[in-house]
Structures are given as structure tokens and as C-alpha cells.
Design a protein around this motif. Structure first.
Motif, PDB file in Angstrom:
ATOM      1  N   SER A   1       5.418   7.170   1.692  1.00  0.00           N
ATOM      2  CA  SER A   1       5.477   8.398   1.498  1.00  0.00           C
ATOM      3  C   SER A   1       4.531   9.516   2.045  1.00  0.00           C
ATOM      4  O   SER A   1       4.861  10.800   2.120  1.00  0.00           O
ATOM      5  N   ASN A   2       3.440   9.116   2.471  1.00  0.00           N
ATOM      6  CA  ASN A   2       2.584   9.725   3.412  1.00  0.00           C
ATOM      7  C   ASN A   2       2.894   9.748   4.823  1.00  0.00           C
ATOM      8  O   ASN A   2       2.081  10.261   5.931  1.00  0.00           O
ATOM      9  N   TYR A   3       4.059   9.212   5.252  1.00  0.00           N
ATOM     10  CA  TYR A   3       4.655   8.908   6.662  1.00  0.00           C
ATOM     11  C   TYR A   3       3.640   8.621   7.386  1.00  0.00           C
ATOM     12  O   TYR A   3       3.379   8.476   8.694  1.00  0.00           O
ATOM     13  N   GLU A   4       2.961   7.151   6.824  1.00  0.00           N
ATOM     14  CA  GLU A   4       1.956   6.243   7.604  1.00  0.00           C
ATOM     15  C   GLU A   4       2.862   4.898   7.404  1.00  0.00           C
ATOM     16  O   GLU A   4       3.681   4.660   6.709  1.00  0.00           O
ATOM     17  N   PRO A   5       2.550   4.342   8.736  1.00  0.00           N
ATOM     18  CA  PRO A   5       3.221   2.907   8.601  1.00  0.00           C
ATOM     19  C   PRO A   5       2.669   1.845   7.479  1.00  0.00           C
ATOM     20  O   PRO A   5       1.411   2.044   7.284  1.00  0.00           O
ATOM     21  N   ILE A   6       3.526   0.942   7.151  1.00  0.00           N
ATOM     22  CA  ILE A   6       2.921  -0.177   6.147  1.00  0.00           C
ATOM     23  C   ILE A   6       2.796  -1.703   7.107  1.00  0.00           C
ATOM     24  O   ILE A   6       2.003  -2.103   7.049  1.00  0.00           O
ATOM     25  N   GLU A   7       4.079  -1.679   7.672  1.00  0.00           N
ATOM     26  CA  GLU A   7       4.338  -3.056   8.293  1.00  0.00           C
ATOM     27  C   GLU A   7       5.151  -2.766   9.711  1.00  0.00           C
ATOM     28  O   GLU A   7       5.775  -1.843   9.658  1.00  0.00           O
TER      29      GLU A   7
ATOM     30  N   SER B   1      10.488  -8.157  17.220  1.00  0.00           N
ATOM     31  CA  SER B   1      11.475  -9.004  17.371  1.00  0.00           C
ATOM     32  C   SER B   1      11.077 -10.052  18.916  1.00  0.00           C
ATOM     33  O   SER B   1      10.642  -9.501  20.093  1.00  0.00           O
ATOM     34  N   THR B   2      11.187 -11.457  18.842  1.00  0.00           N
ATOM     35  CA  THR B   2      10.936 -12.149  19.983  1.00  0.00           C
ATOM     36  C   THR B   2      12.001 -13.102  19.862  1.00  0.00           C
ATOM     37  O   THR B   2      12.044 -14.116  19.369  1.00  0.00           O
ATOM     38  N   HIS B   3      13.222 -12.726  20.817  1.00  0.00           N
ATOM     39  CA  HIS B   3      14.351 -13.396  20.731  1.00  0.00           C
ATOM     40  C   HIS B   3      15.049 -13.617  19.221  1.00  0.00           C
ATOM     41  O   HIS B   3      15.214 -12.462  18.695  1.00  0.00           O
ATOM     42  N   ASP B   4      15.020 -14.814  19.002  1.00  0.00           N
ATOM     43  CA  ASP B   4      15.743 -14.871  17.294  1.00  0.00           C
ATOM     44  C   ASP B   4      14.572 -15.169  16.491  1.00  0.00           C
ATOM     45  O   ASP B   4      14.866 -15.706  15.246  1.00  0.00           O
ATOM     46  N   ILE B   5      13.267 -15.083  17.005  1.00  0.00           N
ATOM     47  CA  ILE B   5      12.238 -14.937  16.005  1.00  0.00           C
ATOM     48  C   ILE B   5      11.715 -13.854  15.987  1.00  0.00           C
ATOM     49  O   ILE B   5      11.873 -12.737  16.200  1.00  0.00           O
ATOM     50  N   GLY B   6      10.246 -13.929  15.492  1.00  0.00           N
ATOM     51  CA  GLY B   6       9.577 -12.475  15.532  1.00  0.00           C
ATOM     52  C   GLY B   6       8.444 -12.590  14.553  1.00  0.00           C
ATOM     53  O   GLY B   6       8.127 -13.597  13.832  1.00  0.00           O
ATOM     54  N   ALA B   7       7.394 -11.670  14.626  1.00  0.00           N
ATOM     55  CA  ALA B   7       6.344 -11.630  13.697  1.00  0.00           C
ATOM     56  C   ALA B   7       6.037 -10.489  13.111  1.00  0.00           C
ATOM     57  O   ALA B   7       6.431  -9.461  13.468  1.00  0.00           O
ATOM     58  N   TYR B   8       5.418 -10.664  11.758  1.00  0.00           N
ATOM     59  CA  TYR B   8       5.159  -9.308  10.941  1.00  0.00           C
ATOM     60  C   TYR B   8       3.778  -9.148  11.070  1.00  0.00           C
ATOM     61  O   TYR B   8       2.878  -9.996  10.996  1.00  0.00           O
ATOM     62  N   TYR B   9       3.544  -7.808  11.227  1.00  0.00           N
ATOM     63  CA  TYR B   9       2.015  -7.385  11.030  1.00  0.00           C
ATOM     64  C   TYR B   9       1.875  -6.408  10.029  1.00  0.00           C
ATOM     65  O   TYR B   9       2.701  -5.506   9.556  1.00  0.00           O
ATOM     66  N   SER B  10       0.789  -6.226   9.650  1.00  0.00           N
ATOM     67  CA  SER B  10       0.215  -5.114   8.353  1.00  0.00           C
ATOM     68  C   SER B  10      -0.615  -3.976   9.044  1.00  0.00           C
ATOM     69  O   SER B  10      -1.251  -4.623   9.952  1.00  0.00           O
ATOM     70  N   TYR B  11      -0.462  -2.829   8.799  1.00  0.00           N
ATOM     71  CA  TYR B  11      -1.023  -1.772   9.451  1.00  0.00           C
ATOM     72  C   TYR B  11      -2.579  -1.765   8.680  1.00  0.00           C
ATOM     73  O   TYR B  11      -2.746  -1.691   7.272  1.00  0.00           O
TER      74      TYR B  11
ATOM     75  N   ARG C   1       0.792  -1.331  -0.072  1.00  0.00           N
ATOM     76  CA  ARG C   1       0.000   0.214   0.108  1.00  0.00           C
ATOM     77  C   ARG C   1       0.875   1.237  -0.069  1.00  0.00           C
ATOM     78  O   ARG C   1       1.538   1.449   0.835  1.00  0.00           O
ATOM     79  N   GLY C   2       0.717   1.951  -0.904  1.00  0.00           N
ATOM     80  CA  GLY C   2       1.646   3.419  -1.047  1.00  0.00           C
ATOM     81  C   GLY C   2       3.094   2.908  -1.380  1.00  0.00           C
ATOM     82  O   GLY C   2       3.091   2.011  -1.907  1.00  0.00           O
ATOM     83  N   ASN C   3       3.774   4.087  -1.085  1.00  0.00           N
ATOM     84  CA  ASN C   3       5.234   4.058  -1.536  1.00  0.00           C
ATOM     85  C   ASN C   3       5.930   3.860  -0.293  1.00  0.00           C
ATOM     86  O   ASN C   3       5.923   4.268   0.742  1.00  0.00           O
ATOM     87  N   PHE C   4       7.005   2.695  -0.408  1.00  0.00           N
ATOM     88  CA  PHE C   4       7.602   2.319   0.832  1.00  0.00           C
ATOM     89  C   PHE C   4       9.109   3.156   0.709  1.00  0.00           C
ATOM     90  O   PHE C   4       9.953   3.042  -0.115  1.00  0.00           O
ATOM     91  N   THR C   5       8.907   4.333   1.723  1.00  0.00           N
ATOM     92  CA  THR C   5      10.075   5.289   1.583  1.00  0.00           C
ATOM     93  C   THR C   5      11.067   5.143   2.566  1.00  0.00           C
ATOM     94  O   THR C   5      12.178   5.434   2.427  1.00  0.00           O
TER      95      THR C   5
ATOM     96  N   LEU D   1      -5.006   0.917   8.576  1.00  0.00           N
ATOM     97  CA  LEU D   1      -5.343   2.053   8.505  1.00  0.00           C
ATOM     98  C   LEU D   1      -6.857   2.517   9.179  1.00  0.00           C
ATOM     99  O   LEU D   1      -6.905   3.487   9.916  1.00  0.00           O
ATOM    100  N   ARG D   2      -7.726   1.691   8.445  1.00  0.00           N
ATOM    101  CA  ARG D   2      -9.275   1.890   8.971  1.00  0.00           C
ATOM    102  C   ARG D   2      -9.507   1.418  10.458  1.00  0.00           C
ATOM    103  O   ARG D   2     -10.142   2.293  11.174  1.00  0.00           O
ATOM    104  N   GLY D   3      -8.792   0.315  10.554  1.00  0.00           N
ATOM    105  CA  GLY D   3      -9.031  -0.363  11.969  1.00  0.00           C
ATOM    106  C   GLY D   3      -8.134   0.355  13.045  1.00  0.00           C
ATOM    107  O   GLY D   3      -8.338   0.103  14.185  1.00  0.00           O
ATOM    108  N   ARG D   4      -7.207   1.054  12.451  1.00  0.00           N
ATOM    109  CA  ARG D   4      -6.066   1.503  13.200  1.00  0.00           C
ATOM    110  C   ARG D   4      -5.512   0.490  14.357  1.00  0.00           C
ATOM    111  O   ARG D   4      -5.595   0.774  15.475  1.00  0.00           O
ATOM    112  N   VAL D   5      -5.209  -0.334  13.647  1.00  0.00           N
ATOM    113  CA  VAL D   5      -4.237  -1.718  14.281  1.00  0.00           C
ATOM    114  C   VAL D   5      -3.430  -2.353  13.428  1.00  0.00           C
ATOM    115  O   VAL D   5      -3.676  -2.070  12.052  1.00  0.00           O
ATOM    116  N   PHE D   6      -2.366  -2.873  14.029  1.00  0.00           N
ATOM    117  CA  PHE D   6      -1.569  -3.786  13.137  1.00  0.00           C
ATOM    118  C   PHE D   6      -2.068  -5.292  13.485  1.00  0.00           C
ATOM    119  O   PHE D   6      -2.334  -5.781  14.328  1.00  0.00           O
TER     120      PHE D   6
END
Length: 344
Positions: free
Chosen positions: A197-203, A207-217, A135-139, A219-224
Motif C-alpha cells: 500500500s506504500n507503492y513499494e515492491p514486495i516480491e 520468468s525463465t522459459h517455463d520455470i522462474g525464480a522468486y525474489y524478495s525486496y 511486509r506491509g499490505n499486498f495491494t 528495502l534497506r539494501g535496495r536489491v531483490f
């Protein structure tokens, strides 16, 4: 009047960088980074809090893996004698005092309660320019780093001293010997957020130790919302990360696990390893407002402190190891030697 206007224009241009056909305003980037800095909540039984890297360096010295000091002891001159780059490979930042003595009473290993003291968080910014993403430009990408002087390990059940093999407890009871495995001096945890480029988060990556989780933002729900995970060979095919990372007035809310400080999106018991079974426990205790003391470094034009170029181990050498499980584990490497969470 002309001179004043000219000066204003020059100052403004100095704070704007052109990447491709998009103008990155450094002041806007820094403002956005502070705006989205996370709220970190510790477990109510937490004993080991964060500390500034600068204060930590006053209590350690560079040593070889056997604890022998190397020539450059930087106690009196942190910037000039700290090994960096290739010269720091294989170097351990070892406590000046005996580790058992430090743990027997309150010491720098306990860090500083961020609700009572100012503790810095460190942000590294990578400016990418115009990249097409979901979504949008990765800046630009911002990695928020948090330093802890001590990581408390996990209790593991062994069959016994004569058969030092990890064993799964029966009915939550260890029928052998319980040892605390994975303690180590020095630890970095982090989250990374990519922005458009709108200074909004994308993802967001937590980090959780040497693993971790990815979350998408959302915008409407205002949650990752949970998207994917980074995992190692833990014999768990899938780790049940929380479905969301919620916001508190634009700020991601993360829960730091008791003692080990892995970052999770919710409170509770979090299983992340099998054979032996290992769990993180998160809860509502001390709150760390990371934006209140934040240091921002831009990879492409800021001068980073020397310690960021230290690629050795950030704590004492390993000790008390059985079958690859150590009571005192090696500390992690420096932050420049970590996997990249998002590619430009």
C-alpha cells in the motif's frame, strides 16, 4: 471558484478506487509501474529482438495444426476477426511466408533493436486490496510482458540419425549428430512484481522459459534477494538462479538469454535442464529501457486489446520431432493462459 474546485475533486475521485478500506489511486499505480519497469540487457550476439504484437499480427494468419487457414483471416481487420476466447483454442498464428525463407534473410522474425526503435512492453495490473503478506499490505500486482517474434532453440547432441536419442557430449564434444532443438515462432517472456500500500515492491518473479525464480525486496539494501523457484521435472533438483536481482535507479536489471530470451538476474552461463543439458547464455549487449514505451491494462476496469484473449498458439505448428524433441516446437499459449505468479 466553487465550480473549479468541485471539478477538481470529481476528477480526483474518478482516479481513485476503494478496495476494502484502502484507496487505490490509479495514477499512482501507473506511475509506480513505470518507475519499476525493468532494464533488460541482451546478449552481445543477440539476433532476435522484441517486436510489438500489433506488427507481428500483420505477418501471420490463424490456421489449424496442419497449417490449413481457418475462415477468419484478420490481415485487414485485426480487432474484428482475430479468434479470441474458446474459438481460438487449438489455433496457430502461422507465418504468411515460408519459415525457411524468412530465416534466410532479415525479416520481422528478427524483431526491432530496442536501442534504435520504440518497442512496447505490456503490463497487466491486478488490484488486490488489503492482503497480509511478508511486509506491509499486498495491494496490487503488475506483470510486465515482452513479446518476441522468434525463439532460437538449443543445440542438442544425438547419437545419430539411426538412433535418435539425446546424448550428453563427452569432453564438450558431440560424438554423434548436433541438431538445434526448440526453435519456435512467437514467444512471451515476463516478470511480475507485487506491491504494498506504500507503492513499494514486495516480491519479484523472473520468468525463465517455463520455470522462474522468486525474489524478495530488501528495502534497506535496495536489491531483490533470491527466495524460491518454480521448476518442472528437468531432473535437476535445484536450479542455481542468481542470488540477487540488482537495481539501476529503482529499476530491476534483467539479462535476456541469447536467442531464447529467458530472463536471469546476472550474466554468464545458466544451466536449466538436464538430459539433454541445456544452458542459457547472458551478457552485456543492447539495452532495452522498457518504460520508454509501456502499455498498462488494469484487469478490473481497463479494456484489453483482443489479442490478449487469444488462447491459441502464437506461432507455427511443431515440426521435425524426435522423441518429443522438435526442431520447430509449438509456440506458447497466450498470456491469459499462463500460471499465476502471485495470488491476491
Amino acid at each position: 471558484m466553487f465550480d473549479i474546485v468541485t471539478k477538481i475533486i470529481i476528477v480526483t475521485l474518478l482516479n481513485i478506487k476503494f478496495i476494502g478500506c484502502f484507496r487505490i489511486n490509479h495514477e499512482m499505480v501507473d506511475s509506480t509501474i513505470k518507475k519499476w519497469a525493468p532494464l533488460i540487457i541482451f546478449h552481445p550476439e543477440e539476433k532476435f529482438f522484441p517486436l510489438s504484437v500489433e506488427e507481428y499480427l500483420e505477418h501471420v494468419y490463424p490456421a489449424n495444426s496442419d497449417g490449413t487457414p481457418i475462415k477468419n483471416d484478420f490481415k485487414n481487420d485485426l480487432n474484428n476477426n482475430l479468434p479470441i476466447g474458446r474459438s481460438s483454442h487449438g489455433v496457430h498464428l502461422t507465418t504468411r511466408m515460408n519459415l525457411d525463407d524468412l530465416k534466410s534473410s532479415l525479416s520481422f522474425l528478427n524483431g526491432r533493436n530496442p536501442d534504435k526503435f520504440s518497442v512496447p512492453s505490456y503490463v497487466i495490473v491486478n488490484e488486490c486490496g488489503m492482503k497480509k503478506r511478508s511486509r506491509g499490505n499486498f495491494t496490487f500486482i503488475a506483470s510486465y510482458w515482452f513479446f518476441f517474434p522468434y525463439n532460437e532453440g538449443k543445440k542438442v547432441c544425438f547419437l545419430g540419425s539411426r538412433i535418435p536419442v539425446p546424448f550428453i557430449p563427452v569432453l564438450n564434444k558431440c560424438l554423434g549428430v548436433t541438431k538445434k532443438i526448440g526453435n519456435h515462432v512467437g514467444d512471451f517472456e515476463h516478470i511480475t512484481i507485487s506491491f504494498n500500500s506504500n507503492y513499494e515492491p514486495i516480491e519479484l518473479f523472473a520468468s525463465t522459459h517455463d520455470i522462474g525464480a522468486y525474489y524478495s525486496y530488501d528495502l534497506r539494501g535496495r536489491v531483490f534477494r533470491y527466495k524460491d523457484q518454480r521448476r518442472r521435472k528437468t531432473l535437476l533438483k535445484h536450479i542455481n538462479f542468481p542470488a540477487e536481482v540488482r537495481l539501476d535507479r529503482n529499476r530491476p536489471v534483467l539479462y535476456a538469454a541469447r536467442g531464447s530470451h529467458g530472463l536471469w538476474g546476472d550474466r554468464g552461463r545458466q544451466r536449466y535442464y538436464k538430459l539433454p543439458n541445456l544452458y542459457d547464455y547472458t551478457g552485456y549487449g543492447v539495452v532495452w529501457r522498457t518504460w520508454e514505451d509501456i502499455q498498462i491494462y488494469h484487469l478490473k476496469y481497463s479494456k484489453q486489446p483482443d489479442w490478449m484473449q487469444f488462447i491459441g498458439k502464437w506461432g507455427n505448428p511443431r515440426d521435425g520431432c524426435l522423441w518429443g524433441l522438435c526442431e520447430l516446437s509449438d509456440a506458447p499459449n497466450g498470456i491469459v493462459d499462463r500460471p499465476v505468479d502471485f495470488e491476491c
